[in-house]
Write an enzyme that holds these catalytic residues in place. Sequence first.
Site, PDB file in Angstrom:
ATOM      1  N   LYS A  53     -15.128  -6.064  -7.321  1.00  0.00           N
ATOM      2  CA  LYS A  53     -15.268  -6.235  -5.870  1.00  0.00           C
ATOM      3  C   LYS A  53     -15.857  -7.619  -5.549  1.00  0.00           C
ATOM      4  O   LYS A  53     -15.410  -8.296  -4.627  1.00  0.00           O
ATOM      5  CB  LYS A  53     -16.178  -5.146  -5.280  1.00  0.00           C
ATOM      6  CG  LYS A  53     -15.637  -3.737  -5.422  1.00  0.00           C
ATOM      7  CD  LYS A  53     -14.435  -3.530  -4.543  1.00  0.00           C
ATOM      8  CE  LYS A  53     -14.037  -2.079  -4.418  1.00  0.00           C
ATOM      9  NZ  LYS A  53     -12.746  -1.902  -3.772  1.00  0.00           N
TER      10      LYS A  53
ATOM     11  N   TYR B 191     -16.783  -1.941 -11.459  1.00  0.00           N
ATOM     12  CA  TYR B 191     -16.523  -1.779 -10.024  1.00  0.00           C
ATOM     13  C   TYR B 191     -17.175  -2.896  -9.194  1.00  0.00           C
ATOM     14  O   TYR B 191     -16.472  -3.635  -8.493  1.00  0.00           O
ATOM     15  CB  TYR B 191     -16.988  -0.376  -9.581  1.00  0.00           C
ATOM     16  CG  TYR B 191     -16.687  -0.052  -8.138  1.00  0.00           C
ATOM     17  CD1 TYR B 191     -15.440   0.442  -7.756  1.00  0.00           C
ATOM     18  CD2 TYR B 191     -17.645  -0.239  -7.145  1.00  0.00           C
ATOM     19  CE1 TYR B 191     -15.163   0.760  -6.430  1.00  0.00           C
ATOM     20  CE2 TYR B 191     -17.375   0.067  -5.820  1.00  0.00           C
ATOM     21  CZ  TYR B 191     -16.138   0.565  -5.464  1.00  0.00           C
ATOM     22  OH  TYR B 191     -15.869   0.866  -4.147  1.00  0.00           O
TER      23      TYR B 191
HETATM   24  N1  LIG Z   1     -15.130   5.969  -1.536  1.00  0.00           N
HETATM   25  C1  LIG Z   1     -16.226   5.354  -1.186  1.00  0.00           C
HETATM   26  O1  LIG Z   1     -17.284   5.974  -0.942  1.00  0.00           O
HETATM   27  C2  LIG Z   1     -16.225   3.835  -1.047  1.00  0.00           C
HETATM   28  C3  LIG Z   1     -17.440   3.190  -0.785  1.00  0.00           C
HETATM   29  C4  LIG Z   1     -17.433   1.807  -0.576  1.00  0.00           C
HETATM   30  C5  LIG Z   1     -16.246   1.100  -0.647  1.00  0.00           C
HETATM   31  N2  LIG Z   1     -15.076   1.746  -0.937  1.00  0.00           N
HETATM   32  C6  LIG Z   1     -13.856   0.928  -0.977  1.00  0.00           C
HETATM   33  O2  LIG Z   1     -13.225   1.028   0.291  1.00  0.00           O
HETATM   34  C7  LIG Z   1     -11.813   0.809   0.147  1.00  0.00           C
HETATM   35  C8  LIG Z   1     -11.080   1.902   0.900  1.00  0.00           C
HETATM   36  O3  LIG Z   1     -11.451   3.148   0.339  1.00  0.00           O
HETATM   37  P1  LIG Z   1     -10.718   4.501   0.759  1.00  0.00           P
HETATM   38  O4  LIG Z   1     -11.557   5.604   0.208  1.00  0.00           O
HETATM   39  O5  LIG Z   1     -10.381   4.465   2.206  1.00  0.00           O
HETATM   40  O6  LIG Z   1      -9.378   4.384  -0.098  1.00  0.00           O
HETATM   41  P2  LIG Z   1      -8.320   5.535  -0.454  1.00  0.00           P
HETATM   42  O7  LIG Z   1      -8.440   6.684   0.475  1.00  0.00           O
HETATM   43  O8  LIG Z   1      -8.415   5.810  -1.919  1.00  0.00           O
HETATM   44  O9  LIG Z   1      -6.933   4.774  -0.135  1.00  0.00           O
HETATM   45  C9  LIG Z   1      -6.521   3.725  -0.931  1.00  0.00           C
HETATM   46  C10 LIG Z   1      -5.263   3.066  -0.398  1.00  0.00           C
HETATM   47  O10 LIG Z   1      -4.790   2.170  -1.423  1.00  0.00           O
HETATM   48  C11 LIG Z   1      -3.458   2.524  -1.765  1.00  0.00           C
HETATM   49  N3  LIG Z   1      -3.214   2.395  -3.199  1.00  0.00           N
HETATM   50  C12 LIG Z   1      -3.936   2.927  -4.219  1.00  0.00           C
HETATM   51  N4  LIG Z   1      -3.349   2.656  -5.401  1.00  0.00           N
HETATM   52  C13 LIG Z   1      -2.234   1.952  -5.122  1.00  0.00           C
HETATM   53  C14 LIG Z   1      -1.191   1.388  -5.917  1.00  0.00           C
HETATM   54  N5  LIG Z   1      -1.184   1.495  -7.249  1.00  0.00           N
HETATM   55  N6  LIG Z   1      -0.193   0.725  -5.296  1.00  0.00           N
HETATM   56  C15 LIG Z   1      -0.184   0.605  -3.946  1.00  0.00           C
HETATM   57  N7  LIG Z   1      -1.126   1.123  -3.126  1.00  0.00           N
HETATM   58  C16 LIG Z   1      -2.138   1.786  -3.717  1.00  0.00           C
HETATM   59  C17 LIG Z   1      -3.298   3.986  -1.378  1.00  0.00           C
HETATM   60  O11 LIG Z   1      -1.912   4.273  -1.212  1.00  0.00           O
HETATM   61  P3  LIG Z   1      -1.325   5.744  -1.506  1.00  0.00           P
HETATM   62  O12 LIG Z   1      -1.721   6.581  -0.321  1.00  0.00           O
HETATM   63  O13 LIG Z   1       0.127   5.497  -1.600  1.00  0.00           O
HETATM   64  O14 LIG Z   1      -1.968   6.220  -2.784  1.00  0.00           O
HETATM   65  C18 LIG Z   1      -4.119   4.039  -0.091  1.00  0.00           C
HETATM   66  O15 LIG Z   1      -3.371   3.571   0.987  1.00  0.00           O
HETATM   67  C19 LIG Z   1     -11.541   0.777  -1.346  1.00  0.00           C
HETATM   68  O16 LIG Z   1     -11.400  -0.544  -1.769  1.00  0.00           O
HETATM   69  C20 LIG Z   1     -12.800   1.390  -1.954  1.00  0.00           C
HETATM   70  O17 LIG Z   1     -13.069   0.884  -3.247  1.00  0.00           O
HETATM   71  C21 LIG Z   1     -15.035   3.099  -1.117  1.00  0.00           C
END
Ligand SMILES: NC(=O)c1ccc[n+]([C@@H]2O[C@H](COP(=O)([O-])OP(=O)(O)OC[C@H]3O[C@@H](n4cnc5c(N)ncnc54)[C@H](OP(=O)(O)O)[C@@H]3O)[C@@H](O)[C@H]2O)c1
Length: 231
Positions: free
Chosen positions: A144, A140
Amino acid sequence: MATEEDLEKFRKEGHVAFVVGYTGETGKELVKALSATKPFTRVVLIGRRKSSVTDKLGEGFEEKVVDFCHREDYRDAFAGCDVGFNCLGTTRSKSGGKEGFIKVDHDYVMRTAELARASDCKRFLHVSSTGSDKNSCLLYPQTKGQVEEELKDLQFEHLSIFRPGFLICDREESRIGEKIAKCLCMPCFCCCGKYSAVSTEILAHAMVRRACHPNGKVETIDNKTIHYIAE
Ligand SMILES: NC(=O)c1ccc[n+]([C@@H]2O[C@H](COP(=O)([O-])OP(=O)(O)OC[C@H]3O[C@@H](n4cnc5c(N)ncnc54)[C@H](OP(=O)(O)O)[C@@H]3O)[C@@H](O)[C@H]2O)c1
């Protein structure tokens, strides 16, 4: 810090933005913030499926369904966009393992950024993560970190890399690992939340602010600074 006057000036310049990952938790908040503040003349929402979000957003927002696997299929989606937001991301379990994770978090992100750059996008705002490190032995942070470095190589006029800690939101999908982490880390979030966690709402506000008022050519923004920018 941006004032209402700065925002009005930015509006008058007639900028156009795209958002990828707009159906995710961060993306949804970003779209909400863009709809409330309306800094852009037009916002193109690019995703793999149609959602009903534009019904509520009204004029100025349009959805484009694309196949992220086929570069040629979505080259046109970026036409005329001078600002790009990336909120794409997945997890290993959701994407079926290591390869699936790299495909989304690296390949799709870089393909998007490259196509945007080729369409003369000037500013790119990317959601990365705390702990990103291309030299890490863990998938991860390494992925990133690698993406951050490759984005820098594209030489956008302004590149903002957001490195949030834990994202606080009412996640639609159930992620067991995330729920456990949240419970275990709650005491830490309570006493030093600004260093370790941020709500998707605050992150979205900080992204909108930086889109309108970038700070330098490349800026890497940690969790605490995300809070500061959004204040
Ligand atoms: N979760 C945490 O605590 C955390 C912490 C730090 C950083 N982050 C990072 O922050 C970013 C945003 O996180 P989030 O939690 O807001 O993300 P999320 O809710 O999981 O949403 C991910 C987005 O990416 C799209 N996506 C996923 N797989 C895909 C695919 N195969 N093809 C096309 N689109 C796809 C999804 O589309 P669909 O709706 O169509 O699936 C959705 O629009 C990510 O990069 C994550 O790694 C997360």
